[in-house]
Design an enzyme around this catalytic site. Structure first.
Site, PDB file in Angstrom:
ATOM      1  N   LYS A  79      43.763  33.246  89.692  1.00 17.46           N
ATOM      2  CA  LYS A  79      44.131  33.717  88.650  1.00 17.46           C
ATOM      3  C   LYS A  79      43.297  33.759  87.542  1.00 17.46           C
ATOM      4  O   LYS A  79      42.644  32.786  87.329  1.00 17.46           O
ATOM      5  CB  LYS A  79      45.651  33.204  88.437  1.00 17.46           C
ATOM      6  CG  LYS A  79      46.456  33.785  87.290  1.00 17.46           C
ATOM      7  CD  LYS A  79      47.836  33.077  87.098  1.00 17.46           C
ATOM      8  CE  LYS A  79      48.536  33.749  86.176  1.00 17.46           C
ATOM      9  NZ  LYS A  79      49.971  32.932  86.084  1.00 17.46           N
ATOM     10  N   SER A  94      53.632  36.140  86.257  1.00 18.56           N
ATOM     11  CA  SER A  94      52.703  36.461  85.523  1.00 18.56           C
ATOM     12  C   SER A  94      51.356  36.713  86.469  1.00 18.56           C
ATOM     13  O   SER A  94      50.510  37.284  86.263  1.00 18.56           O
ATOM     14  CB  SER A  94      52.020  35.782  84.315  1.00 18.56           C
ATOM     15  OG  SER A  94      51.791  34.362  84.650  1.00 18.56           O
ATOM     16  N   SER A 134      56.382  32.215  87.308  1.00 16.78           N
ATOM     17  CA  SER A 134      55.181  33.274  87.606  1.00 16.78           C
ATOM     18  C   SER A 134      54.438  32.837  88.856  1.00 16.78           C
ATOM     19  O   SER A 134      53.685  33.826  89.062  1.00 16.78           O
ATOM     20  CB  SER A 134      54.094  32.932  86.430  1.00 16.78           C
ATOM     21  OG  SER A 134      54.662  33.433  85.193  1.00 16.78           O
TER      22      SER A 134
END
Length: 473
Positions: free
Chosen positions: A80, A155, A179
């Protein structure tokens, strides 16, 4: 497209160890997958293709010479866009850090590299991880691989898509209000949020130092266990207030022999968790719970205490800490932030010290009551999200329909997941079926804080007996 890319890491690592497939082949197969799918889905925001090729050749030579490091050796992974990567941009998917290139690796980045993993690149995130849809990002929205008109969740949306589509075998995410688990549920992957403090936060762009949890998105529970074993263990640099000291975990080894759920007591919430759950999501979830019973588990209805405190307290803690962490850039650089993220930072800055401290006290109550509730059951299961993935591009209040009622879509994404961040307990999302709209549903398994292996074992037994929904390309 190559079937190699859609195998689990556990499967492919055995082939790598035996020399049946090389790291070079895996990297090239993943690059072809990325070339074919990423222009549409936008999972990757930075592709380290040449670096990956160099690492693959090195891994191939090491393995041929007998220097096999373990099941991550030669395996393509993604991170990420919050994880520091030396010499590779880490931007939080924000214009604010568009040109930032770290001079060192995050602890988890380093440990994955030390295990022999090959970094393919960085994945899209809702800006600074502050949102559940992966739409507010300077790189443009990520799209759901099951239906590109839908959100992938967030996210860690880019990581969810990369893991679901074979663009990486493991993609690391972070979880502050859900997330990791939200994109896992909406993209049809496994997503694991470990107990608070079990994996180091050093070198990861923070959203909330009390609630952040790093963890993997991948295609099997075994893969999650393998990844966790590579990244755990004492880190004196870890800024997490609840950092766990000790030797690395042995979760993968601990999954051995888990064939049924006889003797396990699994709680199903009688309150809250099905109140706003879409009927189709409930149907798929109830079917999965029946399968747990078929595997030998006793299913017991329980009441989750202090659940009414979770939403307001977690909002105050998360938003306040985010405002504090961005104080040097916000509001001075407000024009560079996504509008929705800016609004949440404004909200965070408006909370008072009294409200923040009260919320921390309420979190203590939530943590204590959770542990009490788990005294008579081994785990609790519920829908990861009460809703299926909804349309991209909705405007505030993001209205959707669930259970025949209009609800705001973004808050619904995190409606079930915030509890585990507040308790610090381990939580696993498994893909267990599809709605009538052919969109994935995740089953969330939550346990006592520190009983990560217990949660993983339940998930492992499930996946040994029931296959996950498969994407078709």
């Amino acid at each position: 497209m190559s079937d190699l890319t859609m195998m689990t890491m556990e499967q492919i690592s055995s082939m790598v160890e035996k020399g049946a497939v090389s790291p070079v082949e895996l990297v090239e197969a993943c690059l072809k997958r990325i070339e074919a799918l990423n222009p549409e889905l936008n999972a990757y925001v930075y592709l380290a293709a040449e670096e990956a090729r160099i690492s693959a050749r090195k891994a191939e030579e090491e393995i041929k010479s007998g220097c096999y490091r373990g099941k991550l050796h030669g395996i393509p992974i993604a991170l990420k866009d919050l994880y520091y990567t030396e010499g590779i941009p880490t931007t939080g998917s924000s214009e604010v850090l568009r040109n930032f290139v770290p001079e060192y690796d995050a602890t988890i980045t380093k440990r994955l590299k030390d295990a022999g993993a090959i970094l393919m690149g960085k994945t899209n995130t809702h800006e600074f991880a502050f949102g559940p849809t992966t739409e507010e990002t300077c790189f443009g929205p990520t799209k759901n691989p099951w239906n590109p008109a839908k959100i992938p969740g967030g996210s860690s949306g880019g990581s969810g898509v990369a893991a679901a589509t074979g663009m990486a075998y493991v993609a690391m995410g972070t979880d502050t209000g859900g997330s990791i688990r939200i994109p896992a549920a909406m993209c049809g992957t496994v997503g694991f949020k470990p107990s608070v403090g079990l994996a180091s936060l050093y070198g990861i762009i923070a959203l909330s130092f009390n609630l952040d949890h790093p963890g993997p998105l991948c295609r099997s529970v075994a893969d999650a266990a393998i990844t966790m074993d590579a990244i755990t263990g004492t880190d004196p640099l870890d800024p997490c207030p609840y950092a766990v000291a000790g030797e690395p975990t042995h979760f993968y080894e601990g999954l051995a022999g888990a064939e049924d759920l006889k003797g396990k007591v699994i709680g199903v919430p009688a309150n809250f968790f099905f109140d706003k759950t879409d009927y189709e999501v409930e149907r798929v979830t109830r079917e999965a719970i029946d399968r747990l019973k078929e595997l030998g588990a006793e299913i017991r209805e329980i009441t989750i205490p202090a659940i009414d405190l979770v939403t307001d307290a977690s909002t105050c803690i998360m938003f306040s800490e985010a405002a504090y962490l961005h104080r040097d850039r916000y509001p001075a650089m407000k024009e560079k932030y996504q509008a929705g993220v800016a609004a949440r930072l404004d909200q965070g800055g408006a909370f008072t010290a009294v409200q923040y401290i009260q919320s921390l006290r309420e979190r203590d109550v939530i943590m204590e009551e959770w542990e009490k509730a788990l005294q008579e059951v081994d785990a609790v299961v519920a829908p990861t999200c009460p809703i299926e993935a909804f349309d991209r591009g909705l405007t505030p209040p993001w209205n959707i329909v669930t259970r025949g009622q209009i609800e705001p879509g973004k808050p619904m994404c995190t409606y079930h997941t915030r509890l585990a961040d507040m308790t610090g307990a381990p939580a696993l999302s498994l893909p267990v079926g599809l709605t009538k709209n052919k969109l994935p549903v995740g089953l969330m398994i939550m346990g006592r804080r520190g009983d990560d292996l217990g949660v993983l074992r339940i998930g492992s037994v499930y996946e040994k007996h029931y296959t996950y929904p498969a994407l078709e390309f």
